[in-house]
Design a protein around this motif. Structure first.
Motif, PDB file in Angstrom:
ATOM      1  N   PRO A  24       0.782  -1.004   0.276  1.00 56.47           N
ATOM      2  CA  PRO A  24       0.368  -0.185   0.050  1.00 56.47           C
ATOM      3  C   PRO A  24       0.568   1.064   0.079  1.00 56.47           C
ATOM      4  O   PRO A  24       2.485   1.655   0.350  1.00 56.47           O
ATOM      5  CB  PRO A  24      -0.792  -0.168   1.423  1.00 56.47           C
ATOM      6  N   PRO A  25       0.615   2.613  -0.502  1.00 55.87           N
ATOM      7  CA  PRO A  25       0.996   3.752  -0.631  1.00 55.87           C
ATOM      8  C   PRO A  25       2.080   3.906   1.338  1.00 55.87           C
ATOM      9  O   PRO A  25       1.397   2.870   2.250  1.00 55.87           O
ATOM     10  CB  PRO A  25       0.183   5.146  -0.119  1.00 55.87           C
ATOM     11  N   ASP A  26       2.761   4.496   1.256  1.00 51.53           N
ATOM     12  CA  ASP A  26       3.452   5.580   2.267  1.00 51.53           C
ATOM     13  C   ASP A  26       4.189   3.733   3.542  1.00 51.53           C
ATOM     14  O   ASP A  26       4.303   3.825   4.630  1.00 51.53           O
ATOM     15  CB  ASP A  26       2.370   5.463   3.444  1.00 51.53           C
ATOM     16  N   CYS A  27       4.660   2.736   3.069  1.00 50.36           N
ATOM     17  CA  CYS A  27       5.305   2.107   3.112  1.00 50.36           C
ATOM     18  C   CYS A  27       6.674   2.095   2.456  1.00 50.36           C
ATOM     19  O   CYS A  27       6.804   2.262   1.725  1.00 50.36           O
ATOM     20  CB  CYS A  27       5.100   0.635   3.021  1.00 50.36           C
ATOM     21  N   ALA A  54      11.143  -1.304   9.109  1.00 53.40           N
ATOM     22  CA  ALA A  54      10.237  -1.244   8.225  1.00 53.40           C
ATOM     23  C   ALA A  54       9.058  -0.790   8.808  1.00 53.40           C
ATOM     24  O   ALA A  54       9.015  -0.857  10.324  1.00 53.40           O
ATOM     25  CB  ALA A  54       9.893  -3.125   7.881  1.00 53.40           C
ATOM     26  N   ARG A  55       8.623   0.461   8.029  1.00 50.92           N
ATOM     27  CA  ARG A  55       7.549   1.135   8.373  1.00 50.92           C
ATOM     28  C   ARG A  55       6.607   1.038   7.051  1.00 50.92           C
ATOM     29  O   ARG A  55       6.194   0.899   6.155  1.00 50.92           O
ATOM     30  CB  ARG A  55       7.762   2.531   8.329  1.00 50.92           C
ATOM     31  N   ASN A  56       5.140   0.923   7.934  1.00 53.49           N
ATOM     32  CA  ASN A  56       3.881   0.700   7.278  1.00 53.49           C
ATOM     33  C   ASN A  56       2.700   1.957   7.821  1.00 53.49           C
ATOM     34  O   ASN A  56       2.376   1.376   8.478  1.00 53.49           O
ATOM     35  CB  ASN A  56       3.174  -0.635   7.166  1.00 53.49           C
ATOM     36  N   ALA A  57       3.042   3.089   7.520  1.00 54.08           N
ATOM     37  CA  ALA A  57       2.070   4.231   7.869  1.00 54.08           C
ATOM     38  C   ALA A  57       0.602   4.233   7.117  1.00 54.08           C
ATOM     39  O   ALA A  57      -0.620   5.011   7.359  1.00 54.08           O
ATOM     40  CB  ALA A  57       3.037   5.707   7.801  1.00 54.08           C
ATOM     41  N   SER A  58       0.213   3.885   6.586  1.00 54.19           N
ATOM     42  CA  SER A  58      -1.572   3.059   6.118  1.00 54.19           C
ATOM     43  C   SER A  58      -1.671   2.128   6.770  1.00 54.19           C
ATOM     44  O   SER A  58      -1.106   1.729   8.278  1.00 54.19           O
ATOM     45  CB  SER A  58      -0.615   2.248   4.522  1.00 54.19           C
ATOM     46  N   ASP A  59      -2.847   2.030   6.513  1.00 57.24           N
ATOM     47  CA  ASP A  59      -4.097   1.425   7.408  1.00 57.24           C
ATOM     48  C   ASP A  59      -4.386   0.028   6.889  1.00 57.24           C
ATOM     49  O   ASP A  59      -5.574  -0.347   7.191  1.00 57.24           O
ATOM     50  CB  ASP A  59      -5.658   1.891   7.980  1.00 57.24           C
ATOM     51  N   GLN A  60      -3.570  -0.430   5.633  1.00 62.00           N
ATOM     52  CA  GLN A  60      -3.430  -1.679   4.974  1.00 62.00           C
ATOM     53  C   GLN A  60      -2.783  -2.254   5.245  1.00 62.00           C
ATOM     54  O   GLN A  60      -1.677  -1.774   5.575  1.00 62.00           O
ATOM     55  CB  GLN A  60      -3.867  -1.226   3.298  1.00 62.00           C
ATOM     56  N   ASP A  61      -2.603  -4.135   4.433  1.00 59.70           N
ATOM     57  CA  ASP A  61      -1.924  -4.668   4.825  1.00 59.70           C
ATOM     58  C   ASP A  61      -0.216  -4.245   4.192  1.00 59.70           C
ATOM     59  O   ASP A  61      -0.791  -4.424   2.270  1.00 59.70           O
ATOM     60  CB  ASP A  61      -1.808  -6.385   5.058  1.00 59.70           C
ATOM     61  N   ARG A  62       0.549  -5.362   4.287  1.00 61.51           N
ATOM     62  CA  ARG A  62       1.515  -5.158   3.222  1.00 61.51           C
ATOM     63  C   ARG A  62       2.124  -6.029   3.734  1.00 61.51           C
ATOM     64  O   ARG A  62       2.136  -7.112   4.733  1.00 61.51           O
ATOM     65  CB  ARG A  62       3.107  -4.307   3.906  1.00 61.51           C
TER      66      ARG A  62
END
Length: 93
Positions: A24-27, A54-62
């Motif tokens: 998703p965006p913002d990873c 690692a960072r996932n700043a979205s509310d979706q799964d990576r």
């Protein structure tokens, strides 16, 4: 919204490979001083002893396919020794 904090492995006998499947965006992913944006289908291989996070700043799964390869600088004999060592460690756990 997940964050895997900075960490590193103890041995440089294997490289970690990450193949991003769903991004998703913002990873982002940082290895040492270099931060990259995840790209689906674009593999990243690195020495585990280098600090990474690692960072996932979205509310979706990576989703990442993670696997290891032997450090290409090891000899065949060293690879066999470390393979046996890892088998013993995994049996102990």
């Amino acid at each position: 919204g997940a964050h895997i904090p900075p960490h590193n492995g103890m041995l440089n006998i294997q490289y970690i490979c990450h193949l991003p499947l769903i991004v998703p965006p913002d990873c982002s992913f940082r290895v040492g001083e270099r931060t990259v944006q995840w790209e689906e289908g674009k593999m990243l291989a690195f020495d585990d002893t280098v600090e990474h996070e690692a960072r996932n700043a979205s509310d979706q799964d990576r989703l990442i396919l993670l696997f290891y390869i032997w450090n290409p600088h090891l000899s065949a004999e060293e690879t066999q020794i470390f393979r046996r060592m890892l088998e013993v460690v995994h049996q102990y756990q």
